[in-house]
Design an enzyme around this catalytic site. Sequence first.
Site, PDB file in Angstrom:
ATOM      1  CG  HIS A  18      -1.923   1.067   1.247  1.00  0.00           C
ATOM      2  ND1 HIS A  18      -2.362   1.677   2.393  1.00  0.00           N
ATOM      3  CD2 HIS A  18      -2.568   1.697   0.233  1.00  0.00           C
ATOM      4  CE1 HIS A  18      -3.234   2.618   2.081  1.00  0.00           C
ATOM      5  NE2 HIS A  18      -3.359   2.650   0.776  1.00  0.00           N
ATOM      6  CG  ASN A  30      -6.055   4.681   4.361  1.00  0.00           C
ATOM      7  OD1 ASN A  30      -5.531   5.784   4.285  1.00  0.00           O
ATOM      8  ND2 ASN A  30      -6.153   3.867   3.334  1.00  0.00           N
TER       9      ASN A  30
HETATM   10  N1  CAA Z   1       4.793  14.088  -8.034  1.00  0.00           N
HETATM   11  C1  CAA Z   1       6.102  14.321  -7.838  1.00  0.00           C
HETATM   12  N2  CAA Z   1       6.570  15.202  -6.940  1.00  0.00           N
HETATM   13  C2  CAA Z   1       5.674  15.924  -6.252  1.00  0.00           C
HETATM   14  C3  CAA Z   1       4.286  15.756  -6.415  1.00  0.00           C
HETATM   15  C4  CAA Z   1       3.853  14.782  -7.355  1.00  0.00           C
HETATM   16  N3  CAA Z   1       2.553  14.536  -7.559  1.00  0.00           N
HETATM   17  N4  CAA Z   1       3.642  16.602  -5.557  1.00  0.00           N
HETATM   18  C5  CAA Z   1       4.589  17.271  -4.898  1.00  0.00           C
HETATM   19  N5  CAA Z   1       5.817  16.875  -5.302  1.00  0.00           N
HETATM   20  C6  CAA Z   1       7.120  17.317  -4.779  1.00  0.00           C
HETATM   21  C7  CAA Z   1       7.423  18.728  -5.198  1.00  0.00           C
HETATM   22  O1  CAA Z   1       8.111  18.738  -6.420  1.00  0.00           O
HETATM   23  C8  CAA Z   1       8.303  19.206  -4.059  1.00  0.00           C
HETATM   24  O2  CAA Z   1       9.633  18.768  -4.241  1.00  0.00           O
HETATM   25  P1  CAA Z   1      10.907  19.561  -3.615  1.00  0.00           P
HETATM   26  O3  CAA Z   1      10.853  19.304  -2.150  1.00  0.00           O
HETATM   27  O4  CAA Z   1      12.073  18.940  -4.281  1.00  0.00           O
HETATM   28  O5  CAA Z   1      10.688  20.989  -3.969  1.00  0.00           O
HETATM   29  C9  CAA Z   1       7.743  18.484  -2.844  1.00  0.00           C
HETATM   30  O6  CAA Z   1       7.034  17.355  -3.357  1.00  0.00           O
HETATM   31  C10 CAA Z   1       6.820  19.370  -2.061  1.00  0.00           C
HETATM   32  O7  CAA Z   1       5.796  19.815  -2.965  1.00  0.00           O
HETATM   33  P2  CAA Z   1       5.268  21.331  -3.079  1.00  0.00           P
HETATM   34  O8  CAA Z   1       6.341  22.297  -2.655  1.00  0.00           O
HETATM   35  O9  CAA Z   1       4.607  21.508  -4.397  1.00  0.00           O
HETATM   36  O10 CAA Z   1       4.058  21.394  -2.083  1.00  0.00           O
HETATM   37  P3  CAA Z   1       3.988  20.998  -0.581  1.00  0.00           P
HETATM   38  O11 CAA Z   1       5.248  21.260   0.150  1.00  0.00           O
HETATM   39  O12 CAA Z   1       2.729  21.648  -0.137  1.00  0.00           O
HETATM   40  O13 CAA Z   1       3.769  19.418  -0.614  1.00  0.00           O
HETATM   41  C11 CAA Z   1       2.497  17.461  -0.704  1.00  0.00           C
HETATM   42  C12 CAA Z   1       2.732  18.819  -1.315  1.00  0.00           C
HETATM   43  C13 CAA Z   1       3.705  16.563  -0.950  1.00  0.00           C
HETATM   44  C14 CAA Z   1       1.258  16.874  -1.384  1.00  0.00           C
HETATM   45  C15 CAA Z   1       2.276  17.644   0.842  1.00  0.00           C
HETATM   46  O14 CAA Z   1       1.309  18.621   1.064  1.00  0.00           O
HETATM   47  C16 CAA Z   1       1.869  16.383   1.544  1.00  0.00           C
HETATM   48  O15 CAA Z   1       2.683  15.503   1.818  1.00  0.00           O
HETATM   49  N6  CAA Z   1       0.549  16.281   1.897  1.00  0.00           N
HETATM   50  C17 CAA Z   1       0.004  15.133   2.611  1.00  0.00           C
HETATM   51  C18 CAA Z   1      -0.258  14.026   1.641  1.00  0.00           C
HETATM   52  C19 CAA Z   1      -0.783  12.798   2.333  1.00  0.00           C
HETATM   53  O16 CAA Z   1      -1.047  12.750   3.524  1.00  0.00           O
HETATM   54  N7  CAA Z   1      -0.962  11.746   1.538  1.00  0.00           N
HETATM   55  C20 CAA Z   1      -1.462  10.501   2.020  1.00  0.00           C
HETATM   56  C21 CAA Z   1      -2.861  10.333   1.557  1.00  0.00           C
HETATM   57  S1  CAA Z   1      -3.505   8.785   2.102  1.00  0.00           S
HETATM   58  C22 CAA Z   1      -3.156   7.766   0.836  1.00  0.00           C
HETATM   59  O17 CAA Z   1      -2.617   8.108  -0.180  1.00  0.00           O
HETATM   60  C23 CAA Z   1      -3.517   6.363   1.048  1.00  0.00           C
HETATM   61  C24 CAA Z   1      -4.891   5.939   0.774  1.00  0.00           C
HETATM   62  O18 CAA Z   1      -5.093   4.745   0.713  1.00  0.00           O
HETATM   63  C25 CAA Z   1      -6.020   6.859   0.653  1.00  0.00           C
END
Ligand code: CAA
Length: 280
Positions: free
Chosen positions: A138, A188
């Site tokens: 996952h 989750n």
């Molecule tokens: N692909 C590749 N790289 C990405 C990306 C993507 N889709 N989104 C963000 N990044 C990278 C950016 O390029 C950036 O890289 P650097 O550090 O080298 O600059 C870094 O991630 C941070 O991104 P941003 O500066 O654009 O924005 P941010 O600091 O606000 O981060 C985020 C964005 C990574 C989404 C952050 O907000 C985050 O981690 N949020 C929480 C996400 C989370 O909790 N996810 C779990 C969901 S649950 C799940 O997925 C499981 C399920 O079963 C439902």
Amino acid sequence: MSEQIGVIGAGTMGQGIAQVLAQSGFTVSLFDIASEPLERALEAIDRSLARLVDKQRLSEAESEEARQRLTTTTDLETLADCSVIIEAAPEQAALKEKLFSDLDRLAPHSILASNTSSLSLTGLAAVCERPERVVGMHFFNPVPVLKLVEIIRAEQTSDATVEKIEQLTEAMGKISVRIADSAGFAVNRLLVPMINEAVFLLQEGAASAEDIDTAMKLGAAHPMGPLALADLIGLDVCLAIMEVLNDGFADPKYRPCPLLRRMVDAGYLGRKTGRGFYSY
Ligand code: CAA
């Protein structure tokens, strides 16, 4: 040719998994039932790789090599030579069961991993003749960024299968934790009830969506607030996970918030439909 891994499903999770595998030196075969989602996935992967090159986290040559290791297919049978097949198809039990039963026949030597966020791995393994090679793997969205992989052991999963998936996780530069096949696994079960509670707060009019999100970003150092995160995950996925928790534990603390259900009924599923708690 390097070790070949199959990925099923060219949606957000499948794209991210395929990209990270290709960047980690694996030969990747990305499957979907039609060519359009595969083309969209390759475009998204190209954009993501270009971003890494821009940020000098990857060289132009490494990005090119990763792309060359990645091919797409609409023929499930071509995955037969993969050491591991990671399924990231839509979260529908009947669809996944059909896929696992087909793969069981078509790919007799592959480990069959599912990225399911809510279904029982034991149930998926039960449709296979060799259930000991079925396991949960996952990932978290966005896959290229988030380091965790939950490895979920079905009742039938063998030690050798778990060890192989641990090695694969490490080779992808990720960290694994082992979890039993219990509703919601670990992340989750903790994360989605928090999101559900945020929707209750909004429904009660206790605070605006922006203030709820600001509260958790600045008061608990979350990278994004729970409602923005719900939009990222997909409101349908959040609702499905709450229903699995509700069914699995029969505890009213897991009841889905009526507002979450209404938004899903309205088709406001978050980023993927352009509207959720926010507009995109
Ligand atoms: N692909 C590749 N790289 C990405 C990306 C993507 N889709 N989104 C963000 N990044 C990278 C950016 O390029 C950036 O890289 P650097 O550090 O080298 O600059 C870094 O991630 C941070 O991104 P941003 O500066 O654009 O924005 P941010 O600091 O606000 O981060 C985020 C964005 C990574 C989404 C952050 O907000 C985050 O981690 N949020 C929480 C996400 C989370 O909790 N996810 C779990 C969901 S649950 C799940 O997925 C499981 C399920 O079963 C439902």
